[in-house]
Design a protein around this motif. Structure first.
Motif, PDB file in Angstrom:
ATOM      1  N   PRO A 233       0.831  -1.308   0.056  1.00 15.74           N
ATOM      2  CA  PRO A 233       0.080  -0.038   0.009  1.00 15.74           C
ATOM      3  C   PRO A 233       0.961   1.275   0.011  1.00 15.74           C
ATOM      4  O   PRO A 233       0.498   2.089  -0.784  1.00 15.74           O
ATOM      5  CB  PRO A 233      -0.915  -0.186   1.334  1.00 15.74           C
ATOM      6  N   GLU A 234       2.010   1.053   0.755  1.00 13.23           N
ATOM      7  CA  GLU A 234       2.937   2.681   0.722  1.00 13.23           C
ATOM      8  C   GLU A 234       3.348   2.792  -0.508  1.00 13.23           C
ATOM      9  O   GLU A 234       3.520   3.670  -0.966  1.00 13.23           O
ATOM     10  CB  GLU A 234       3.958   2.260   1.744  1.00 13.23           C
ATOM     11  N   SER A 235       3.681   1.629  -1.214  1.00 15.31           N
ATOM     12  CA  SER A 235       4.449   1.831  -2.585  1.00 15.31           C
ATOM     13  C   SER A 235       3.507   2.403  -3.508  1.00 15.31           C
ATOM     14  O   SER A 235       3.696   3.129  -4.274  1.00 15.31           O
ATOM     15  CB  SER A 235       4.960   0.354  -3.039  1.00 15.31           C
ATOM     16  N   GLU A 236       2.207   1.661  -3.572  1.00 17.42           N
ATOM     17  CA  GLU A 236       1.055   2.235  -4.493  1.00 17.42           C
ATOM     18  C   GLU A 236       0.767   3.579  -4.277  1.00 17.42           C
ATOM     19  O   GLU A 236       0.437   4.306  -5.215  1.00 17.42           O
ATOM     20  CB  GLU A 236      -0.060   1.195  -4.318  1.00 17.42           C
ATOM     21  N   GLY A 237       0.750   3.886  -2.953  1.00 21.99           N
ATOM     22  CA  GLY A 237       0.394   5.492  -2.668  1.00 21.99           C
ATOM     23  C   GLY A 237       1.354   6.338  -3.045  1.00 21.99           C
ATOM     24  O   GLY A 237       1.143   7.384  -3.525  1.00 21.99           O
ATOM     25  N   CYS A 238       2.888   6.062  -2.689  1.00 22.46           N
ATOM     26  CA  CYS A 238       3.698   6.763  -3.084  1.00 22.46           C
ATOM     27  C   CYS A 238       3.820   7.016  -4.600  1.00 22.46           C
ATOM     28  O   CYS A 238       4.262   8.156  -4.978  1.00 22.46           O
ATOM     29  CB  CYS A 238       5.106   6.341  -2.500  1.00 22.46           C
ATOM     30  N   ARG A 239       3.614   5.709  -5.119  1.00 23.64           N
ATOM     31  CA  ARG A 239       3.533   6.003  -6.710  1.00 23.64           C
ATOM     32  C   ARG A 239       2.401   7.094  -7.311  1.00 23.64           C
ATOM     33  O   ARG A 239       2.880   7.974  -8.304  1.00 23.64           O
ATOM     34  CB  ARG A 239       3.273   4.646  -7.517  1.00 23.64           C
ATOM     35  N   GLU A 240       1.311   7.040  -6.621  1.00 29.05           N
ATOM     36  CA  GLU A 240       0.347   8.171  -7.120  1.00 29.05           C
ATOM     37  C   GLU A 240       0.807   9.536  -6.475  1.00 29.05           C
ATOM     38  O   GLU A 240       0.504  10.387  -7.417  1.00 29.05           O
ATOM     39  CB  GLU A 240      -0.950   7.731  -6.518  1.00 29.05           C
ATOM     40  N   LEU A 241       1.320   9.657  -5.419  1.00 31.38           N
ATOM     41  CA  LEU A 241       1.914  10.741  -4.941  1.00 31.38           C
ATOM     42  C   LEU A 241       2.861  11.280  -5.912  1.00 31.38           C
ATOM     43  O   LEU A 241       2.776  12.632  -6.120  1.00 31.38           O
ATOM     44  CB  LEU A 241       2.251  10.620  -3.465  1.00 31.38           C
ATOM     45  N   LEU A 242       3.654  10.654  -6.021  1.00 25.43           N
ATOM     46  CA  LEU A 242       4.992  11.047  -6.899  1.00 25.43           C
ATOM     47  C   LEU A 242       4.480  11.574  -8.426  1.00 25.43           C
ATOM     48  O   LEU A 242       4.954  12.242  -8.911  1.00 25.43           O
ATOM     49  CB  LEU A 242       5.891   9.933  -6.995  1.00 25.43           C
TER      50      LEU A 242
ATOM     51  N   ILE B   2      11.233  14.959 -10.054  1.00 27.55           N
ATOM     52  CA  ILE B   2      11.297  13.673 -10.294  1.00 27.55           C
ATOM     53  C   ILE B   2      12.845  13.044 -10.607  1.00 27.55           C
ATOM     54  O   ILE B   2      13.154  12.350  -9.877  1.00 27.55           O
ATOM     55  CB  ILE B   2      10.375  12.835 -11.110  1.00 27.55           C
ATOM     56  N   ALA B   3      13.377  13.826 -11.284  1.00 26.62           N
ATOM     57  CA  ALA B   3      14.675  13.557 -11.935  1.00 26.62           C
ATOM     58  C   ALA B   3      15.662  13.730 -10.788  1.00 26.62           C
ATOM     59  O   ALA B   3      16.655  13.098 -10.469  1.00 26.62           O
ATOM     60  CB  ALA B   3      15.257  14.189 -13.132  1.00 26.62           C
ATOM     61  N   ALA B   4      15.555  14.775 -10.066  1.00 29.48           N
ATOM     62  CA  ALA B   4      16.330  15.261  -9.006  1.00 29.48           C
ATOM     63  C   ALA B   4      16.279  14.371  -7.802  1.00 29.48           C
ATOM     64  O   ALA B   4      17.199  13.974  -7.161  1.00 29.48           O
ATOM     65  CB  ALA B   4      15.975  16.812  -8.312  1.00 29.48           C
ATOM     66  N   LEU B   5      14.971  13.954  -7.644  1.00 30.91           N
ATOM     67  CA  LEU B   5      14.566  12.869  -6.377  1.00 30.91           C
ATOM     68  C   LEU B   5      15.337  11.570  -6.793  1.00 30.91           C
ATOM     69  O   LEU B   5      15.797  11.100  -5.613  1.00 30.91           O
ATOM     70  CB  LEU B   5      13.145  12.761  -6.227  1.00 30.91           C
ATOM     71  N   CYS B   6      15.268  11.165  -7.876  1.00 34.58           N
ATOM     72  CA  CYS B   6      15.873   9.803  -8.440  1.00 34.58           C
ATOM     73  C   CYS B   6      17.240   9.834  -8.156  1.00 34.58           C
ATOM     74  O   CYS B   6      18.140   9.047  -7.628  1.00 34.58           O
ATOM     75  CB  CYS B   6      15.615   9.701  -9.703  1.00 34.58           C
TER      76      CYS B   6
ATOM     77  N   ALA C 245      12.823   3.609  -9.689  1.00 35.21           N
ATOM     78  CA  ALA C 245      14.059   3.730  -9.026  1.00 35.21           C
ATOM     79  C   ALA C 245      13.729   4.099  -7.575  1.00 35.21           C
ATOM     80  O   ALA C 245      14.086   4.010  -6.523  1.00 35.21           O
ATOM     81  CB  ALA C 245      15.020   4.376  -9.746  1.00 35.21           C
ATOM     82  N   ILE C 246      13.170   5.199  -7.623  1.00 38.19           N
ATOM     83  CA  ILE C 246      12.698   5.981  -6.094  1.00 38.19           C
ATOM     84  C   ILE C 246      12.081   4.905  -5.274  1.00 38.19           C
ATOM     85  O   ILE C 246      12.600   4.898  -4.146  1.00 38.19           O
ATOM     86  CB  ILE C 246      12.091   7.123  -6.389  1.00 38.19           C
TER      87      ILE C 246
ATOM     88  N   GLU D 194       8.962   6.953   5.468  1.00 34.90           N
ATOM     89  CA  GLU D 194       9.170   8.215   6.015  1.00 34.90           C
ATOM     90  C   GLU D 194      10.430   8.977   5.449  1.00 34.90           C
ATOM     91  O   GLU D 194      10.580  10.247   5.102  1.00 34.90           O
ATOM     92  CB  GLU D 194       9.206   8.095   7.562  1.00 34.90           C
ATOM     93  N   GLU D 195      11.212   8.319   5.050  1.00 34.60           N
ATOM     94  CA  GLU D 195      12.716   8.843   4.441  1.00 34.60           C
ATOM     95  C   GLU D 195      12.477   9.548   3.185  1.00 34.60           C
ATOM     96  O   GLU D 195      12.804  10.659   2.761  1.00 34.60           O
ATOM     97  CB  GLU D 195      13.606   7.487   4.428  1.00 34.60           C
ATOM     98  N   LEU D 196      11.394   8.764   2.394  1.00 35.91           N
ATOM     99  CA  LEU D 196      11.207   9.334   0.889  1.00 35.91           C
ATOM    100  C   LEU D 196      10.329  10.635   1.225  1.00 35.91           C
ATOM    101  O   LEU D 196      10.519  11.553   0.564  1.00 35.91           O
ATOM    102  CB  LEU D 196      10.223   8.344   0.261  1.00 35.91           C
ATOM    103  N   LEU D 197       9.152  10.556   2.120  1.00 35.53           N
ATOM    104  CA  LEU D 197       8.375  11.812   1.987  1.00 35.53           C
ATOM    105  C   LEU D 197       8.996  12.986   2.685  1.00 35.53           C
ATOM    106  O   LEU D 197       8.601  13.970   2.443  1.00 35.53           O
ATOM    107  CB  LEU D 197       6.787  11.519   2.856  1.00 35.53           C
ATOM    108  N   ARG D 198      10.207  12.699   3.501  1.00 38.16           N
ATOM    109  CA  ARG D 198      10.833  13.807   3.969  1.00 38.16           C
ATOM    110  C   ARG D 198      11.713  14.491   3.103  1.00 38.16           C
ATOM    111  O   ARG D 198      12.321  15.632   3.363  1.00 38.16           O
ATOM    112  CB  ARG D 198      11.640  13.298   5.338  1.00 38.16           C
TER     113      ARG D 198
END
Length: 310
Positions: free
Chosen positions: A7-16, A24-28, A47-48, A56-60
């Motif tokens: 669920p976190e992966s699916e949710g973060c995919r939508e959020l990203l 996106i490029a800079a975050l990657c 990749a992200i 939490e690490e990703l969203l921060r």
């Protein structure tokens, strides 16, 4: 690497998906340390998600803007006040995905347990009972995280990689700051916002760089029966190419019961001594002068305010 749940992966995919291509490029680049060259936007998002150690690490990350998290939650029907701070939005997102996971598990038929399953379950319970926290490892990992995050706020080192702020401290955190340079002074600070800003000013406005010595002489750890972990660390203080002196710092950490594998700072004692005030040779191998017994007694002493760092 713990990684993200489904669920976190699916949710973060939508959020990203709400971020623009440049973000996106800079975050990657940040998440993969530029070791992955994605072929397009969707490849970068994959990749992200794959290289993020936790949600939490990703969203921060700075590129994941507060407004983006807010818009995502609103699209999922999670209604939150518009002025909610980013660290609280992150917690709301994590709680939402946790509920989604619980709903999926509830709808999944429970498999019939075999005798082998029962034996494995019992063995796992026994293993968890025997499991003990390695406080030395915890202290070392904490120091790596804390000093990398704090030092990255120094404007001479480029843009910071992660967000510094009061979310890393308990709301009633205490900081006792002793310094001996051209003058000698002890100042106490109280509250997450004030303590966070005072530490930030050391690197952002005074341009200091704190380099911890994490060998056996520079790092000592202990714990209290109440679950408080104390980390004492010594190191050198720099500004640019100049070594200005040494520091000793003691942290009191308490595990956050609401966020898995997360510790917050309850108190800090920081001592900085200028090179002119040091004995010859002290700079070569900065060592923590507190003994293990001092650390074990530090919790009650620090809260009563009777411990002096002079």
């Amino acid at each position: 690497m713990a990684g993200l749940s489904r669920p976190e992966s699916e949710g973060c995919r939508e959020l990203l998906g709400l971020l623009d291509d440049d973000d996106i490029a800079a975050l990657c680049d940040t998440v993969t340390s530029r070791l992955v060259q994605p072929d397009g936007r969707q490849d970068a998002i994959r990749a992200i998600l794959a290289y993020s150690q936790s949600v939490e690490e990703l969203l921060r990350r700075k590129k994941v803007h507060r407004d983006t998290i807010f818009k995502y939650l609103a699209s999922q029907g999670v209604i939150i006040p518009p002025a909610t701070e980013k660290h609280n939005l992150i917690q709301h997102a994590k709680d939402y995905w946790k509920r989604q996971l619980q709903l999926k598990l509830k709808d999944t038929p429970e498999p019939v347990k075999t005798s082998q399953d029962i034996r494995l379950f019992q063995q796992e319970k026994e293993d968890k009972k025997a499991e003990k926290v390695d406080f030395r490892q915890l202290g070392e990992e904490f120091c790596h995280w804390f000093f990398e995050l704090l030092n990255s706020q120094n404007p001479f080192l480029g843009p910071p990689q992660d967000e510094w702020g009061p979310q890393h401290f308990w709301h009633d955190v205490k900081l006792r700051f002793y310094y001996k340079t051209s003058e000698q002074k002890v100042i106490d600070y109280h509250g997450a916002e004030i303590v966070s800003l005072r530490l930030l000013s050391l690197v952002k406005e005074e341009y200091l760089f704190l380099s911890p010595n994490l060998d056996s002489r520079g790092l000592k750890c202990a714990s209290s029966p109440h679950g408080l972990v104390m980390v004492g660390v010594a190191g050198t203080v720099h500004r640019g190419d100049t070594c200005l002196g040494i520091f000793e710092q003691i942290f009191g950490l308490i595990r956050c019961p609401f966020v898995e594998n997360t510790w917050k700072i309850k108190f800090i004692n920081l001592r900085i001594i200028g090179e002119a005030s040091l004995a010859p040779g002290t700079l070569m191998k900065p060592a923590i002068t507190f003994e293990q017994s001092d650390l074990e007694a530090f919790y009650s002493i620090s809260l009563s305010g009777t411990k002096s760092m002079t």
